[in-house]
Motif scaffolding. Structure first.
Motif, PDB file in Angstrom:
ATOM      1  N   VAL A  31       3.121   5.982  -4.684  1.00 23.24           N
ATOM      2  CA  VAL A  31       4.059   6.644  -5.587  1.00 23.24           C
ATOM      3  C   VAL A  31       3.486   6.607  -7.003  1.00 23.24           C
ATOM      4  O   VAL A  31       3.149   5.532  -7.513  1.00 23.24           O
ATOM      5  CB  VAL A  31       5.432   5.948  -5.553  1.00 23.24           C
ATOM      6  CG1 VAL A  31       6.390   6.612  -6.533  1.00 23.24           C
ATOM      7  CG2 VAL A  31       5.998   5.987  -4.138  1.00 23.24           C
ATOM      8  N   PRO A  32       3.347   7.744  -7.655  1.00 22.13           N
ATOM      9  CA  PRO A  32       2.777   7.788  -9.005  1.00 22.13           C
ATOM     10  C   PRO A  32       3.540   6.888  -9.973  1.00 22.13           C
ATOM     11  O   PRO A  32       4.768   6.879  -9.991  1.00 22.13           O
ATOM     12  CB  PRO A  32       2.918   9.266  -9.402  1.00 22.13           C
ATOM     13  CG  PRO A  32       2.940  10.001  -8.094  1.00 22.13           C
ATOM     14  CD  PRO A  32       3.663   9.103  -7.153  1.00 22.13           C
ATOM     15  N   GLY A  33       2.795   6.124 -10.740  1.00 21.73           N
ATOM     16  CA  GLY A  33       3.393   5.254 -11.736  1.00 21.73           C
ATOM     17  C   GLY A  33       3.695   3.855 -11.254  1.00 21.73           C
ATOM     18  O   GLY A  33       4.023   2.970 -12.061  1.00 21.73           O
ATOM     19  N   ALA A  34       3.589   3.620  -9.939  1.00 21.75           N
ATOM     20  CA  ALA A  34       3.927   2.309  -9.390  1.00 21.75           C
ATOM     21  C   ALA A  34       2.840   1.286  -9.690  1.00 21.75           C
ATOM     22  O   ALA A  34       1.666   1.502  -9.385  1.00 21.75           O
ATOM     23  CB  ALA A  34       4.140   2.401  -7.886  1.00 21.75           C
ATOM     24  N   GLU A  35       3.224   0.174 -10.279  1.00 23.71           N
ATOM     25  CA  GLU A  35       2.343  -0.969 -10.488  1.00 23.71           C
ATOM     26  C   GLU A  35       2.788  -2.049  -9.515  1.00 23.71           C
ATOM     27  O   GLU A  35       3.815  -2.692  -9.716  1.00 23.71           O
ATOM     28  CB  GLU A  35       2.428  -1.457 -11.933  1.00 23.71           C
ATOM     29  CG  GLU A  35       1.970  -0.421 -12.956  1.00 23.71           C
ATOM     30  CD  GLU A  35       2.127  -0.904 -14.390  1.00 23.71           C
ATOM     31  OE1 GLU A  35       2.642  -2.035 -14.591  1.00 23.71           O
ATOM     32  OE2 GLU A  35       1.736  -0.156 -15.311  1.00 23.71           O
ATOM     33  N   VAL A  36       2.024  -2.229  -8.450  1.00 17.13           N
ATOM     34  CA  VAL A  36       2.457  -3.065  -7.329  1.00 17.13           C
ATOM     35  C   VAL A  36       1.627  -4.346  -7.252  1.00 17.13           C
ATOM     36  O   VAL A  36       0.391  -4.298  -7.323  1.00 17.13           O
ATOM     37  CB  VAL A  36       2.337  -2.299  -5.996  1.00 17.13           C
ATOM     38  CG1 VAL A  36       2.911  -3.130  -4.848  1.00 17.13           C
ATOM     39  CG2 VAL A  36       3.038  -0.952  -6.082  1.00 17.13           C
ATOM     40  N   ARG A  37       2.304  -5.463  -7.108  1.00 17.57           N
ATOM     41  CA  ARG A  37       1.624  -6.743  -6.925  1.00 17.57           C
ATOM     42  C   ARG A  37       2.285  -7.492  -5.776  1.00 17.57           C
ATOM     43  O   ARG A  37       3.499  -7.418  -5.569  1.00 17.57           O
ATOM     44  CB  ARG A  37       1.669  -7.585  -8.193  1.00 17.57           C
ATOM     45  CG  ARG A  37       0.977  -6.930  -9.369  1.00 17.57           C
ATOM     46  CD  ARG A  37       0.765  -7.896 -10.525  1.00 17.57           C
ATOM     47  NE  ARG A  37      -0.231  -8.904 -10.196  1.00 17.57           N
ATOM     48  CZ  ARG A  37      -0.715  -9.791 -11.084  1.00 17.57           C
ATOM     49  NH1 ARG A  37      -0.265  -9.782 -12.326  1.00 17.57           N
ATOM     50  NH2 ARG A  37      -1.617 -10.673 -10.733  1.00 17.57           N
ATOM     51  N   VAL A  38       1.449  -8.214  -5.024  1.00 15.45           N
ATOM     52  CA  VAL A  38       1.932  -9.015  -3.900  1.00 15.45           C
ATOM     53  C   VAL A  38       1.949 -10.487  -4.323  1.00 15.45           C
ATOM     54  O   VAL A  38       0.964 -10.997  -4.858  1.00 15.45           O
ATOM     55  CB  VAL A  38       1.040  -8.827  -2.659  1.00 15.45           C
ATOM     56  CG1 VAL A  38       1.536  -9.715  -1.511  1.00 15.45           C
ATOM     57  CG2 VAL A  38       1.025  -7.361  -2.229  1.00 15.45           C
ATOM     58  N   TYR A  39       3.059 -11.132  -4.073  1.00 14.98           N
ATOM     59  CA  TYR A  39       3.229 -12.549  -4.419  1.00 14.98           C
ATOM     60  C   TYR A  39       3.643 -13.334  -3.183  1.00 14.98           C
ATOM     61  O   TYR A  39       4.113 -12.775  -2.205  1.00 14.98           O
ATOM     62  CB  TYR A  39       4.315 -12.721  -5.479  1.00 14.98           C
ATOM     63  CG  TYR A  39       4.089 -11.996  -6.771  1.00 14.98           C
ATOM     64  CD1 TYR A  39       3.406 -12.603  -7.823  1.00 14.98           C
ATOM     65  CD2 TYR A  39       4.594 -10.706  -6.970  1.00 14.98           C
ATOM     66  CE1 TYR A  39       3.221 -11.945  -9.034  1.00 14.98           C
ATOM     67  CE2 TYR A  39       4.412 -10.039  -8.165  1.00 14.98           C
ATOM     68  CZ  TYR A  39       3.725 -10.662  -9.190  1.00 14.98           C
ATOM     69  OH  TYR A  39       3.556 -10.002 -10.385  1.00 14.98           O
ATOM     70  N   ARG A  40       3.523 -14.646  -3.266  1.00 13.27           N
ATOM     71  CA  ARG A  40       4.008 -15.524  -2.199  1.00 13.27           C
ATOM     72  C   ARG A  40       4.983 -16.535  -2.781  1.00 13.27           C
ATOM     73  O   ARG A  40       4.924 -16.880  -3.969  1.00 13.27           O
ATOM     74  CB  ARG A  40       2.856 -16.270  -1.527  1.00 13.27           C
ATOM     75  CG  ARG A  40       2.059 -17.162  -2.469  1.00 13.27           C
ATOM     76  CD  ARG A  40       0.893 -17.842  -1.759  1.00 13.27           C
ATOM     77  NE  ARG A  40       0.001 -18.486  -2.709  1.00 13.27           N
ATOM     78  CZ  ARG A  40       0.155 -19.721  -3.192  1.00 13.27           C
ATOM     79  NH1 ARG A  40       1.198 -20.448  -2.784  1.00 13.27           N
ATOM     80  NH2 ARG A  40      -0.691 -20.237  -4.046  1.00 13.27           N
ATOM     81  N   VAL A  41       5.890 -16.973  -1.943  1.00 16.53           N
ATOM     82  CA  VAL A  41       6.800 -18.055  -2.310  1.00 16.53           C
ATOM     83  C   VAL A  41       6.089 -19.368  -2.020  1.00 16.53           C
ATOM     84  O   VAL A  41       5.640 -19.606  -0.901  1.00 16.53           O
ATOM     85  CB  VAL A  41       8.115 -17.967  -1.510  1.00 16.53           C
ATOM     86  CG1 VAL A  41       8.971 -19.209  -1.743  1.00 16.53           C
ATOM     87  CG2 VAL A  41       8.879 -16.709  -1.894  1.00 16.53           C
ATOM     88  N   ALA A  74       0.830  -1.208   0.000  1.00 13.28           N
ATOM     89  CA  ALA A  74       0.000   0.000   0.000  1.00 13.28           C
ATOM     90  C   ALA A  74       0.860   1.251   0.000  1.00 13.28           C
ATOM     91  O   ALA A  74       0.545   2.241  -0.680  1.00 13.28           O
ATOM     92  CB  ALA A  74      -0.922  -0.010   1.221  1.00 13.28           C
ATOM     93  N   GLY A  75       1.959   1.231   0.743  1.00 16.72           N
ATOM     94  CA  GLY A  75       2.869   2.371   0.746  1.00 16.72           C
ATOM     95  C   GLY A  75       3.515   2.583  -0.607  1.00 16.72           C
ATOM     96  O   GLY A  75       3.678   3.718  -1.068  1.00 16.72           O
ATOM     97  N   ALA A  76       3.862   1.486  -1.286  1.00 14.99           N
ATOM     98  CA  ALA A  76       4.479   1.589  -2.612  1.00 14.99           C
ATOM     99  C   ALA A  76       3.492   2.150  -3.634  1.00 14.99           C
ATOM    100  O   ALA A  76       3.882   2.895  -4.543  1.00 14.99           O
ATOM    101  CB  ALA A  76       4.987   0.217  -3.055  1.00 14.99           C
ATOM    102  N   ARG A  77       2.227   1.812  -3.482  1.00 13.86           N
ATOM    103  CA  ARG A  77       1.215   2.256  -4.447  1.00 13.86           C
ATOM    104  C   ARG A  77       0.964   3.761  -4.397  1.00 13.86           C
ATOM    105  O   ARG A  77       0.397   4.326  -5.332  1.00 13.86           O
ATOM    106  CB  ARG A  77      -0.102   1.517  -4.202  1.00 13.86           C
ATOM    107  CG  ARG A  77      -0.062   0.047  -4.578  1.00 13.86           C
ATOM    108  CD  ARG A  77      -1.439  -0.598  -4.541  1.00 13.86           C
ATOM    109  NE  ARG A  77      -1.357  -2.006  -4.867  1.00 13.86           N
ATOM    110  CZ  ARG A  77      -1.379  -2.997  -3.968  1.00 13.86           C
ATOM    111  NH1 ARG A  77      -1.499  -2.683  -2.666  1.00 13.86           N
ATOM    112  NH2 ARG A  77      -1.277  -4.249  -4.342  1.00 13.86           N
ATOM    113  N   GLY A 120       6.786   3.023   0.407  1.00 13.54           N
ATOM    114  CA  GLY A 120       6.791   4.244  -0.396  1.00 13.54           C
ATOM    115  C   GLY A 120       8.195   4.687  -0.760  1.00 13.54           C
ATOM    116  O   GLY A 120       8.449   5.107  -1.892  1.00 13.54           O
ATOM    117  N   TRP A 121       9.129   4.578   0.193  1.00 14.26           N
ATOM    118  CA  TRP A 121      10.507   4.997  -0.062  1.00 14.26           C
ATOM    119  C   TRP A 121      11.169   4.100  -1.113  1.00 14.26           C
ATOM    120  O   TRP A 121      11.854   4.581  -2.022  1.00 14.26           O
ATOM    121  CB  TRP A 121      11.296   4.972   1.241  1.00 14.26           C
ATOM    122  CG  TRP A 121      12.742   5.331   1.111  1.00 14.26           C
ATOM    123  CD1 TRP A 121      13.812   4.533   1.405  1.00 14.26           C
ATOM    124  CD2 TRP A 121      13.295   6.578   0.683  1.00 14.26           C
ATOM    125  NE1 TRP A 121      14.984   5.205   1.179  1.00 14.26           N
ATOM    126  CE2 TRP A 121      14.702   6.467   0.722  1.00 14.26           C
ATOM    127  CE3 TRP A 121      12.730   7.785   0.256  1.00 14.26           C
ATOM    128  CZ2 TRP A 121      15.552   7.498   0.353  1.00 14.26           C
ATOM    129  CZ3 TRP A 121      13.588   8.816  -0.121  1.00 14.26           C
ATOM    130  CH2 TRP A 121      14.966   8.677  -0.065  1.00 14.26           C
TER     131      TRP A 121
END
Length: 245
Positions: free
Chosen positions: A30-40, A25-28, A195-196
């Protein structure tokens, strides 16, 4: 320009699922960020739901293609007796082919941003070792020429248990249901690191730094020779370098 952030976790009891989603959520933000969560995917139990708490299998398994396409990789795994859990270590070891010049995909991770998170404490997992775990992630990132990002100093750290510049740590404090809960400062720090990390990735991506090549090479036919006086022939070796403007 859009860029991709992959947040990857391994979890058996679901301890890191919430933390991974907060970082995402923090990464999202940032403008332009396409963020996906994955699992091992568990190498032994696979996707058998009887072995996992609710929510663990909701994210899709990480793939080689997702790793290669990501501009930033934020990886997390629980600590076990002071070290990284074996399942995540096994997964990271599959990246070794990208270190071998003779194999397809050599250097594919170079220039990507890498960040890490973990949890320590709780029943049967031992205590402490969180910074060693985070640095173990960092060591893997650096082996591939990735750019390591942690937590810059902030006032949030003053109130966060086990706060570290190396990454985000979930302290493992358990509630009456035996499930660890995140404190408000831990949530803020996780959101901030997401976000950082994305912000650094965006700057590198927009500057086209992922395609940089310094072309810094020594002539193969001119080995460096040092005589007994300590003098070398390095001044006679051609050193060509071009840096992006």
């Amino acid at each position: 320009m859009p860029f991709k952030v992959a947040v990857i976790y391994y979890s058996h009891h679901g301890l890191l699922v919430t933390l991974a989603n907060i970082i995402a959520a923090g990464a999202r933000k940032v403008p332009g960020a396409e963020v996906r969560v994955y699992r091992v995917k568990d190498p032994v139990r696979g996707d058998d739901p009887q072995y996992f708490e609710d929510g663990v299998l909701d994210a899709e398994p990480i793939t080689e293609q997702a790793i290669l396409e990501a501009d930033a990789i934020i990886a997390g795994a629980p600590g076990r007796q002071g070290g990284m859990c074996g399942e995540m270590r096994l997964f990271l070891d599959t990246w070794a082919k990208h270190q071998t010049e003779q194999k397809v995909g050599f250097g594919a991770l170079k220039g990507k941003v890498g960040s890490a998170f973990t949890s320590v404490g709780g029943h049967g997992r031992g205590f402490g070792g969180h910074e060693a775990i985070l640095q173990s992630f960092h060591a893997t990132f650096l082996q591939h020429g990735m750019i390591v990002v942690g937590n810059p100093p902030s006032s949030i750290m003053d109130d966060t248990m086990m706060a570290s510049p190396f990454g985000v740590v979930m302290a493992g404090k358990e509630d009456t249901t035996n499930q660890p809960t995140l404190s408000a400062p831990e949530v803020k720090l996780a959101y901030s690191m997401g976000g950082w990390t994305a912000q650094i990735s965006r700057m590198l991506h927009d500057a086209d730094m992922d395609k940089r090549d310094t072309n810094m090479t020594f002539a193969a036919s001119s080995p460096i020779a040092i005589d007994r006086s300590g003098r070398s022939n390095i001044d006679s070796i051609s050193l060509a370098a071009s840096c992006p403007q």
